[in-house]
Design a protein around this motif. Structure first.
Motif: not given
Length: 500
Positions: A37-47
């Motif tokens: 889960p740490q690979m997921i950014p806090e604010k991912p782009p909408s795409a």
């Protein structure tokens, strides 16, 4: 909207994801599946749509892909599998190929896993092979991680060409080559290099890219960027790395000598051919082409044939078309000419000098004193050589092959000599064990020096545009190169420089 699935794990997957987040194309929809889960950014782009689960679960993969299939009619275009565990990678590949039969799947090849499998029982090996990507699958691209790493190490080896990976065809059609000191390409302007089946795109100097121009001069320690046919580039790499002693390369490989029975008498024609054959025997030219224009005198024709039959590498051609010299020269320009030899009778015409200048090829002008008797060469140092128009590498190349000494003549009436250029000649002399005589004077004009000198020498001079101008106006010039037009006593080697 194109849908791209990324199944990522480990360090390589994390680096890949970081790069995609920086450079993604907003018209794509990225479905990212990770275990950590740490690979997921806090604010991912909408795409981007992120999912965290074990990708070997066919149920979760099916549910995720069906969810996105319901939200849009477009099919999945690409699937990228970057997983640390080879068994997991093989399992996910099998599931993905089942769910997405036409999608392009890009995955890693695990060499170590294949090596480990060889030590296992035959049934285990068979089980592993069941989950390996099908090599006949036209929609699968397998990237060999070990080969990429090994390629990076190989590219750092000395004397190995650097070929961009993952760019273009990746077969070596683009290459960068460092230019060492003493290279035959050093101090050559790009326009003087015959670029057949390749192009010099530019060069790197002091961490700056300089795009290729006709007048750009290649310096030692530059990195040349070239594109072309891979086999040609491999040979080009060897040429660039070769030390001095390869002339007429890189200008070309063959020598062309032109004689004209309407403009020259029999003795002058035979003189030019004999001197051309002598020079051809000393340097690394492949063939010597003897072009006889306007053949008319049968006794001279017979003498030429007898002379040329002595050497099988001499190609004799009689031109009965009555075309003038400049038209014949234009016709031959596309060939691999490394040196053009003409007599003073042909060189004396301004239109001929202009045509020779436009070829950007070295020109040897024969003279009254025979080339065979030259034990020394001379170059007159001028201020323009400080701007990079240095012909020293060509001079040393020819001097080494013909076993003649070099004299650098620095005439400065004001006493301000060209010390930087002199140091260059001295350094090259030490590097190649070649004797260099330095003459500095404030009184003895080199033109008078050459006229008074009875001992024959080979006079080197840059083939500047001023030489192609009117011969009679040379009387009013102060440039030694221009005044050299008035000299016919010593053979002259004119080395092309950049056009201005």
């Amino acid at each position: 909207m194109k849908k791209v699935v990324l199944v990522l794990d480990g360090v390589v997957g994390e680096i890949f994801l970081t790069s995609v987040l920086e450079k993604y194309f907003s018209n794509n929809l990225y479905i990212v599946i990770v275990k950590d889960p740490q690979m997921i950014p806090e604010k991912p782009p909408s795409a981007f749509s992120f999912y965290q689960f074990d990708p070997t679960s066919e149920f979760h993969l099916t549910q995720t892909l069906q969810e996105h299939q319901e939200h849009g009619a477009s099919e999945l275009g690409d699937v990228f599998l970057i997983l640390q565990d080879p068994a997991e990678s093989a399992a996910v590949f099998t599931i993905m190929r089942k769910l997405c039969k036409e999608a392009r799947i890009v995955t890693l090849a695990h060499k170590q896993h294949a090596l480990d499998s060889s030590a296992k029982a035959p049934q285990d090996v068979a089980s592993n092979q069941e989950h390996q990507p099908d090599k006949k699958d036209d929609h699968t691209i397998t990237i060999d991680e070990a080969s990429i790493v090994a390629g990076q190490f190989i590219s750092r080896l000395p004397n190995v060409p650097i070929i961009p990976r993952g760019f273009g065809l990746g077969k070596g059609e683009i290459m960068q080559v460092g230019v060492p000191f003493g290279s035959m390409f050093a101090y050559r302007h790009i326009g003087s290099i015959q670029q057949k089946n390749f192009k010099i795109i530019g060069l790197y100097r002091n961490d700056e890219l300089l795009l290729s121009t006709f007048s750009l001069v290649i310096q030692p320690q530059d990195v040349v960027l070239v594109a072309g046919e891979p086999k040609t580039l491999t040979n080009l790499y060897k040429q660039i790395k070769s030390n001095i002693g390869q002339f007429p390369s890189p200008f070309g490989r063959d020598i062309y000598v032109y004689v004209d029975m309407l403009a020259q008498d029999s003795s002058a024609i035979l003189r030019d051919i004999e001197q051309a054959m002598y020079f051809h025997s000393l340097i690394r030219s492949t063939r010597l082409f003897v072009i006889v224009l306007n053949p008319a005198d049968f006794s001279t024709i017979y003498a030429i044939k007898t002379l040329c039959d002595e050497d099988p590498s001499v190609m004799l051609k009689f031109d009965y078309t009555n075309q003038p010299f400049i038209q014949r020269l234009e016709q031959d320009r596309t060939k691999k000419i490394g040196l053009i030899i003409v007599g003073r009778e042909l060189f004396s015409k301004r239109i001929h000098r202009k045509a020779l200048y436009d070829t950007a090829t070295p020109v040897l002008k024969t003279a009254a004193l025979p080339l065979e008797q030259c034990k020394k060469s001379l170059v007159i140092i001028n201020e323009e050589m400080n701007a990079g128009e240095n012909i020293s590498s060509v001079i040393f190349d020819i001097a080494i092959q013909t076993k003649i000494d070099i004299q650098a003549y620095d005439f400065e009436p004001d006493g301000v000599h060209q010390d930087e250029i002199i140091k260059d000649y001295e350094a090259l002399g030490r590097s190649f064990g070649k004797k260099v005589q330095i003459t500095k004077t404030t009184s003895k004009n080199p033109i008078f020096y050459l006229k008074e000198l009875d001992e024959p020498l080979l006079h080197f001079l840059p083939f500047e545009r001023c030489i192609a101008r009117s011969r009679w106006l040379a009387f009013f010039s102060t440039k030694a190169e221009r005044l050299s037009l008035l000299l016919n006593k010593h053979p002259q080697m004119l080395v092309p420089i950049s056009l201005h």
